[in-house]
Design an enzyme around this catalytic site. Structure first.
Site, PDB file in Angstrom:
ATOM      1  N   GLU A  97      50.186 -41.974 -27.894  1.00 12.69           N
ATOM      2  CA  GLU A  97      49.286 -42.101 -29.022  1.00 12.69           C
ATOM      3  C   GLU A  97      48.029 -42.842 -28.622  1.00 12.69           C
ATOM      4  OE1 GLU A  97      52.103 -41.930 -32.893  1.00 12.69           O
ATOM      5  OE2 GLU A  97      51.271 -43.847 -32.318  1.00 12.69           O
ATOM      6  N   CYS A 111      41.242 -47.005 -28.788  1.00 13.63           N
ATOM      7  CA  CYS A 111      42.308 -47.888 -28.309  1.00 13.63           C
ATOM      8  C   CYS A 111      43.266 -47.027 -27.479  1.00 13.63           C
ATOM      9  CB  CYS A 111      43.008 -48.491 -29.520  1.00 13.63           C
ATOM     10  SG  CYS A 111      44.431 -49.492 -29.116  1.00 13.63           S
ATOM     11  N   CYS A 133      56.893 -49.812 -22.510  1.00 12.24           N
ATOM     12  CA  CYS A 133      56.340 -50.977 -21.814  1.00 12.24           C
ATOM     13  C   CYS A 133      57.482 -51.801 -21.253  1.00 12.24           C
ATOM     14  CB  CYS A 133      55.516 -51.825 -22.790  1.00 12.24           C
ATOM     15  SG  CYS A 133      54.777 -53.277 -21.997  1.00 12.24           S
ATOM     16  N   CYS A 152      58.188 -57.431 -25.376  1.00 17.33           N
ATOM     17  CA  CYS A 152      57.866 -58.407 -26.428  1.00 17.33           C
ATOM     18  C   CYS A 152      58.651 -58.048 -27.689  1.00 17.33           C
ATOM     19  CB  CYS A 152      56.370 -58.426 -26.713  1.00 17.33           C
ATOM     20  SG  CYS A 152      55.421 -58.802 -25.229  1.00 17.33           S
ATOM     21  N   CYS A 179      56.984 -56.169 -30.776  1.00 16.24           N
ATOM     22  CA  CYS A 179      56.131 -55.013 -30.488  1.00 16.24           C
ATOM     23  C   CYS A 179      56.972 -53.731 -30.427  1.00 16.24           C
ATOM     24  CB  CYS A 179      55.422 -55.250 -29.157  1.00 16.24           C
ATOM     25  SG  CYS A 179      54.545 -53.799 -28.546  1.00 16.24           S
ATOM     26  N   GLY A 204      51.716 -50.135 -23.820  1.00 14.96           N
ATOM     27  CA  GLY A 204      51.830 -50.498 -22.413  1.00 14.96           C
ATOM     28  C   GLY A 204      50.996 -51.678 -21.968  1.00 14.96           C
ATOM     29  N   GLU A 205      51.304 -52.141 -20.766  1.00 16.79           N
ATOM     30  CA  GLU A 205      50.630 -53.311 -20.186  1.00 16.79           C
ATOM     31  C   GLU A 205      49.681 -52.825 -19.088  1.00 16.79           C
ATOM     32  OE1 GLU A 205      50.053 -56.566 -20.502  1.00 16.79           O
ATOM     33  OE2 GLU A 205      49.049 -56.344 -18.579  1.00 16.79           O
ATOM     34  N   SER A 223      43.407 -55.893 -22.527  1.00 15.64           N
ATOM     35  CA  SER A 223      44.301 -56.896 -23.088  1.00 15.64           C
ATOM     36  C   SER A 223      45.565 -56.947 -22.240  1.00 15.64           C
ATOM     37  CB  SER A 223      44.646 -56.494 -24.528  1.00 15.64           C
ATOM     38  OG  SER A 223      45.631 -57.359 -25.053  1.00 15.64           O
ATOM     39  N   LEU A 273      48.614 -64.579 -25.923  1.00 16.82           N
ATOM     40  CA  LEU A 273      49.289 -65.862 -25.712  1.00 16.82           C
ATOM     41  C   LEU A 273      50.466 -66.045 -26.681  1.00 16.82           C
ATOM     42  CD1 LEU A 273      48.932 -68.315 -23.840  1.00 16.82           C
ATOM     43  CD2 LEU A 273      47.562 -69.387 -25.643  1.00 16.82           C
ATOM     44  N   HIS A 274      50.205 -65.940 -27.962  1.00 18.55           N
ATOM     45  CA  HIS A 274      51.220 -65.926 -29.036  1.00 18.55           C
ATOM     46  C   HIS A 274      51.978 -67.228 -29.266  1.00 18.55           C
ATOM     47  CE1 HIS A 274      50.419 -61.729 -28.894  1.00 18.55           C
ATOM     48  NE2 HIS A 274      51.201 -61.461 -27.887  1.00 18.55           N
ATOM     49  N   CYS A 328      48.093 -52.517 -34.054  1.00 20.08           N
ATOM     50  CA  CYS A 328      48.666 -53.079 -32.840  1.00 20.08           C
ATOM     51  C   CYS A 328      50.183 -53.127 -32.904  1.00 20.08           C
ATOM     52  CB  CYS A 328      48.195 -54.513 -32.645  1.00 20.08           C
ATOM     53  SG  CYS A 328      46.450 -54.636 -32.411  1.00 20.08           S
TER      54      CYS A 328
HETATM   55  N1  SAH Z   1      50.266 -55.062 -23.305  1.00 19.36           N
HETATM   56  C1  SAH Z   1      49.018 -55.604 -23.648  1.00 19.36           C
HETATM   57  C2  SAH Z   1      48.121 -54.667 -24.412  1.00 19.36           C
HETATM   58  C3  SAH Z   1      48.756 -53.824 -25.474  1.00 19.36           C
HETATM   59  S1  SAH Z   1      49.328 -54.696 -26.896  1.00 19.36           S
HETATM   60  C4  SAH Z   1      49.180 -56.926 -24.374  1.00 19.36           C
HETATM   61  O1  SAH Z   1      50.293 -57.247 -24.770  1.00 19.36           O
HETATM   62  O2  SAH Z   1      48.178 -57.627 -24.507  1.00 19.36           O
HETATM   63  C5  SAH Z   1      47.795 -55.150 -27.700  1.00 19.36           C
HETATM   64  C6  SAH Z   1      47.924 -56.330 -28.632  1.00 19.36           C
HETATM   65  O3  SAH Z   1      48.732 -56.020 -29.761  1.00 19.36           O
HETATM   66  C7  SAH Z   1      48.557 -57.544 -27.974  1.00 19.36           C
HETATM   67  O4  SAH Z   1      47.824 -58.699 -28.270  1.00 19.36           O
HETATM   68  C8  SAH Z   1      49.908 -57.565 -28.635  1.00 19.36           C
HETATM   69  O5  SAH Z   1      50.483 -58.834 -28.625  1.00 19.36           O
HETATM   70  C9  SAH Z   1      49.596 -57.111 -30.026  1.00 19.36           C
HETATM   71  N2  SAH Z   1      50.756 -56.690 -30.782  1.00 19.36           N
HETATM   72  C10 SAH Z   1      51.860 -56.075 -30.335  1.00 19.36           C
HETATM   73  N3  SAH Z   1      52.726 -55.865 -31.367  1.00 19.36           N
HETATM   74  C11 SAH Z   1      52.135 -56.342 -32.467  1.00 19.36           C
HETATM   75  C12 SAH Z   1      52.508 -56.392 -33.845  1.00 19.36           C
HETATM   76  N4  SAH Z   1      53.644 -55.875 -34.264  1.00 19.36           N
HETATM   77  N5  SAH Z   1      51.635 -56.952 -34.697  1.00 19.36           N
HETATM   78  C13 SAH Z   1      50.462 -57.451 -34.267  1.00 19.36           C
HETATM   79  N6  SAH Z   1      50.057 -57.417 -33.006  1.00 19.36           N
HETATM   80  C14 SAH Z   1      50.883 -56.886 -32.106  1.00 19.36           C
HETATM   81 FE1  SF4 Z   2      54.255 -56.850 -24.988  1.00 17.83          FE
HETATM   82 FE2  SF4 Z   2      51.856 -55.606 -24.909  1.00 17.83          FE
HETATM   83 FE3  SF4 Z   2      54.007 -54.475 -23.782  1.00 17.83          FE
HETATM   84 FE4  SF4 Z   2      53.873 -54.639 -26.414  1.00 17.83          FE
HETATM   85  S1  SF4 Z   2      52.542 -53.475 -25.123  1.00 17.83           S
HETATM   86  S2  SF4 Z   2      55.667 -55.135 -25.120  1.00 17.83           S
HETATM   87  S3  SF4 Z   2      52.802 -56.584 -26.692  1.00 17.83           S
HETATM   88  S4  SF4 Z   2      53.057 -56.404 -23.179  1.00 17.83           S
END
Ligand code: SAH
Ligand code: SF4
Length: 357
Positions: free
Chosen positions: A93, A114, A121, A125, A128, A171-172, A203, A227-228, A344
């Site tokens: 997507e 985006c 991934c 997390c 996510c 993805g990362e 990101s 960071l979170h 996100c």
């Molecule tokens: N993997 C990378 C980029 C993709 S995620 C990363 O983690 O930065 C892009 C952003 O969306 C990240 O800041 C991630 O923490 C945030 N994100 C993921 N799941 C989310 C959710 N359910 N609600 C809000 N932000 C979220």
């Molecule tokens: Fe974590 Fe970003 Fe991968 Fe989602 S896409 S699992 S937020 S690293």
């Protein structure tokens, strides 16, 4: 072994046309056709003679197929989500978010794509949707480029164009480093897609070796670190693969990136109700970041299957105020597209629903 033309850099294209016995200007014709039109295969490259088209095919070059499987647009029309299928049946997507001209003082809308860099991934997390699916594969540069070009084509029909790019889809990006960087080189090369490097944000969840490598590249992209949490105990609960990388290591990596590139890093902080949104967490974060010029972008959590929820608006604003009072520049992300699951961390959720239906 075939090579997709959408992974060939302009300098390599120069060498390729010469190897095929063609004049050098054919390289620019080819690049123009690839990035300004939307050819589905080599025979649609009408700008170049059929003899050269045949030579490209004989030399093993292709244009991989990608088809739009589904398109969903939000009610206000500002967010569009595409489901794209590649040759190997992989579906990913990608999202377009538009901000109307009055919001950015321009005559045309800001149109941010985006993109996804992986299917699934590996970072896992817990909040996510992508992270909860596990890891399927790294996308190739041409598959990343295709996501942008698909929207570029749609926008072109309305006299608009892609203005910004964020690597915040599935993805990362720094765990698929070389293909991500190649895609950026193609998308920003003035002889290819020509997007401004500073209009791109990567990101990352904090792949430190990748951050240091990126700082050494000759590309001027912006960096955001997810960071979170203000401490390791909490961060490891949210980002289980944080492993040996401590919060402090991430802040040091951001400082090195700033020192090398002169570009300040943004810290993203997904605010999760009752988990990382307390006044205490805000104060701890302010303490951690104050004085280093960092910017914090708060992302009120988008609901996913994990059972986490977003804090009340009042809580989000209180968290922001504590950071500001502590001397840290802090904004709250403008939310777009959540009703079409294009926000996100929600990507791919509907893909799975669709494919198992
Ligand atoms: N993997 C990378 C980029 C993709 S995620 C990363 O983690 O930065 C892009 C952003 O969306 C990240 O800041 C991630 O923490 C945030 N994100 C993921 N799941 C989310 C959710 N359910 N609600 C809000 N932000 C979220
Ligand atoms: Fe974590 Fe970003 Fe991968 Fe989602 S896409 S699992 S937020 S690293």
């Amino acid at each position: 072994m075939t090579t997709d033309l959408y992974r060939v850099l302009p300098e390599e294209m120069d060498e390729l046309v010469i190897r095929l016995g063609q004049p050098r200007y054919r390289a620019d014709q080819l690049l123009h056709a690839l990035y300004q039109a939307s050819p589905k295969n080599i025979s649609e490259l009408h700008q170049i003679p059929s003899e050269m088209q045949n030579a490209l095919v004989a030399a093993g070059y292709t244009i991989g197929s990608k088809s739009e499987v589904q398109r969903v647009t939000s009610e206000d029309g500002d967010t569009t989500k595409l489901l794209i299928k590649f040759d190997d049946e992989t579906q990913i997507e990608t999202v377009l978010m538009q901000y109307n001209p009055s919001q950015n003082n321009k005559t045309h809308p800001r149109s941010t794509v985006c993109v996804s860099t992986q299917v699934g991934c590996p970072m896992g997390c817990v909040f996510c949707a992508t992270g909860q699916m596990g890891f399927e594969k790294n996308l190739k540069a041409e598959e990343i480029v295709a996501q942008v070009l698909h929207f570029a084509h749609l926008l072109r029909q309305r006299g608009e164009h892609v203005t910004n790019l964020v690597f915040m889809g599935m993805g990362e990006p720094l765990a698929n480093y070389s293909e991500t960087i190649l895609a950026i080189r193609l998308l920003t090369h003035p002889r290819a897609f020509g997007l401004g490097q500073r209009n791109i944000t990567i990101s990352t969840v904090g792949v430190i070796a990748g951050i240091d490598k990126l700082a050494d590249e000759d590309i001027q992209v912006k960096l955001a670190i997810s960071l979170h949490a203000p401490n390791d105990l909490l961060r490891k609960k949210l980002v289980p693969t944080a492993g040996p990388h401590s919060v402090e290591d991430l802040i040091l990596a951001a400082k090195r990136y700033f020192k090398k590139t002169g570009r300040r890093v943004t810290f993203e902080y997904a605010l999760i109700d009752g988990i990382n949104d307390s006044n205490k967490a805000a104060a701890e974060l302010a303490q951690l970041l104050k004085g280093n010029g960092a910017h914090v972008n708060l992302i009120p959590m988008n609901p996913t299957a994990g059972g986490f929820s977003r804090p009340a608006r009042k809580r989000v604003l209180a968290f922001q105020q504590i950071l500001r009072d502590g001397g840290v520049n802090c904004t709250v992300r403008v939310e777009k597209g959540s009703e079409i699951s294009a926000a996100c961390g929600q990507l791919r959720t509907d893909v799975i629903k669709n494919t198992t239906r």
